[in-house]
Enzyme design. Structure first.
Site, PDB file in Angstrom:
ATOM      1  CB  SER A 248      -0.922   0.003   1.226  1.00 43.87           C
ATOM      2  OG  SER A 248      -0.164  -0.062   2.422  1.00 43.87           O
ATOM      3  CG  HIS A 262      -4.437   5.036  -1.719  1.00 41.14           C
ATOM      4  ND1 HIS A 262      -5.575   4.361  -2.087  1.00 41.14           N
ATOM      5  CD2 HIS A 262      -3.903   4.351  -0.681  1.00 41.14           C
ATOM      6  CE1 HIS A 262      -5.724   3.307  -1.290  1.00 41.14           C
ATOM      7  NE2 HIS A 262      -4.723   3.278  -0.438  1.00 41.14           N
ATOM      8  CG  ASN A 264      -4.273  -1.842  -0.202  1.00 38.98           C
ATOM      9  OD1 ASN A 264      -4.810  -2.912  -0.505  1.00 38.98           O
ATOM     10  ND2 ASN A 264      -3.761  -1.627   0.984  1.00 38.98           N
ATOM     11  CE1 TYR A 265      -4.632  -3.257  -7.562  1.00 41.44           C
ATOM     12  CE2 TYR A 265      -2.766  -1.780  -7.217  1.00 41.44           C
ATOM     13  CZ  TYR A 265      -3.962  -2.082  -7.841  1.00 41.44           C
ATOM     14  OH  TYR A 265      -4.497  -1.217  -8.747  1.00 41.44           O
ATOM     15  N   GLY A 415      -1.448  -5.726  18.156  1.00 38.94           N
ATOM     16  CA  GLY A 415      -0.355  -6.159  17.302  1.00 38.94           C
ATOM     17  C   GLY A 415      -0.174  -5.335  16.055  1.00 38.94           C
ATOM     18  CB  SER A 416      -2.271  -2.893  14.245  1.00 40.87           C
ATOM     19  OG  SER A 416      -3.256  -3.816  13.884  1.00 40.87           O
TER      20      SER A 416
END
Length: 457
Positions: A248, A262, A264-265, A415-416
């Protein structure tokens, strides 16, 4: 020394920007080193918009950053502006955030029943280690593990997102002159990522390109969200092992005449009780200009359309509409930019064909954006135009923090990595009380288009 490859300008080919990846590998130095020391030099072949120049792709491994700060001189003629109210793909979110948070989407992506062999994009030749030499860092997954399972989709997708990160970072470094700080991080629950960030460069105030590869067990909340999207999941002893990965990026230029971009894949895989796996892809690319130009908008959308058309003629119109609907700032009654494409839950007709489609889309991120950057990088701007950019950035922030599911979920998920989740926010923005541009101005024209989306292709 980097190998520079230039292309001649074909003025009749404004509608396409085709990418030719020709890696020139160097040898790794210091076998067994904990990080990549050597680099991969690439060359690009692209059809330009009139008046643009292209660039070489230089060395790709960067461990220090900061470009030279700078700002264009004030003054000069202001450009006309039109924009399409649109939507964008999920913003940058690390670890589980960007992958588990896409509940309640508007529609389910469906692939064509067959993809032409001519449309399939071949993967670069060579073994895993050789391909890794061109990355910004070693992959998240150990290279030995990747070599052992090179035919698995998890490996192929991780290699694709690493290559996408390197290609885009190299292109941005070449045009800006700065370097990316490469930050490897680990998630104690499983997996990790590579965040590449360039701040206060010559052209880009903030540029971030993230890769994350995470795994573990879905939380109960995440499992409920999956089921709300129509997923029938059967766990073992209440556990659902998953693997999620993606790339991303959000780029915030200094010059208000260069748009924010922007993309994101991503890929998601869940293992059920009986050992079977559910999988799907998602992603998209969108453009957020401050003063949009019709020619730039056409180039951007047409490049995406060409990638979609290789797989099905309905993909571009469907995924553009999906993008327009998703990234809508409801409390403002306007969209965030001129859109692009967005899709999610893409799991048909086969894993191979879905992957080929995602590969086609991911390989448009350089040719759909960099020609616009080169075309606009020397344009001057006024203080008033810079102020308008700051106001529009404020709307960008509002969407990300109020509506974006990936950001909201990531902030609430243990955890992020918060720094990677908030990488999508600009360094500076502005909120003015009761701001409304005067009638007849370029800013008012921009706002009108944001409130009434239009078709560019």
């Amino acid at each position: 020394m980097a190998t520079i490859v230039f292309c001649s300008v074909n003025k009749t080919a404004q509608t396409s920007a085709r990418r030719c990846l020709m890696p020139h590998m160097k040898k790794l130095s210091g076998a067994g080193e904990s990080r990549l020391l050597s680099t991969c030099i690439h060359g690009n072949s692209v059809a330009f918009l009139p008046g643009t120049r292209w660039f070489s792709r230089g060395s790709s491994v960067r461990f220090m950053s900061r470009g030279t700060a700078g700002r264009s001189a004030s003054g000069g003629t202001r450009r006309g502006a039109l924009a399409l109210g649109a939507a964008a793909a999920v913003t940058a979110a690390a670890a589980v955030a960007g992958f588990l948070a896409n509940a309640n989407h508007f529609q389910r992506a469906e692939m064509a029943t067959k993809v032409s062999h001519a449309a399939e994009e071949s993967e670069p030749d060579g073994d895993i280690l050789k391909r890794c030499r061109g990355f910004m860092s070693l992959p998240v997954t150990d290279v030995g593990v990747l070599e052992e399972r090179k035919e698995e989709m998890r490996t192929r997708m991780e290699m694709l997102i690493m290559e996408t990160q390197a290609d885009f970072c190299n292109a941005l470094q070449e045009v800006d002159g700065g370097t990316f700080k490469v930050d490897r991080w680990q998630r104690k629950e499983g997996g990790g990522g590579i965040s590449c960030v360039m701040q206060d460069g010559k052209l880009f105030e903030k540029a971030g390109v993230n890769v994350s590869v995470v795994f573990g067990n879905l939380t109960e909340e995440a499992a409920r969200q999956m089921k709300s999207r129509g997923k029938v999941l059967k766990g073992k002893d209440g556990k659902l092992p998953f693997c999620a990965m993606g790339v991303s990026s959000v780029i915030h230029p200094k010059n208000p005449h260069i748009p924010t971009v922007h993309f994101n894949y991503r890929y998601f895989e869940i293992e059920e009780e009986d050992g079977t796996k559910q999988w799907w892809f998602g992603g998209g690319t969108d453009l957020t200009p401050v003063y949009v130009n019709k020619e730039d908008a056409f180039h951007f959308h047409n490049t995406l359309k060409e990638a979609c058309d290789k797989h099905h003629p309905q993909y571009y119109p469907d995924f553009k509409k999906w993008c327009d609907r998703y990234f809508y700032v409801r409390h403002r009654g306007e969209t965030r930019g001129i859109g692009g494409i967005f899709f999610d839950d893409l799991d048909s007709p086969s894993q191979e064909e879905a992957f080929n489609f995602v590969k086609s889309c991911s390989r448009t991120v350089v040719p759909c954006y960099l020609p616009i950057v080169h075309k606009r990088l020397n344009e001057s701007f006024t203080d008033e135009e810079k102020d308008w950019q700051q106001v529009r950035r404020g709307r960008y922030v509002e969407f990300n923090l109020v509506y974006d599911r990936g950001v909201k979920f990531g902030l609430a998920t243990p955890g992020s990595r918060i720094e990677s989740i908030l990488m999508s926010l600009p360094l500076t923005a502005r909120w003015e009380y009761m701001h409304e541009p005067a009638n007849g101005t370029l800013e008012a024209e921009m706002l009108e288009v944001l409130r009434n989306p239009k078709e560019w292709v």
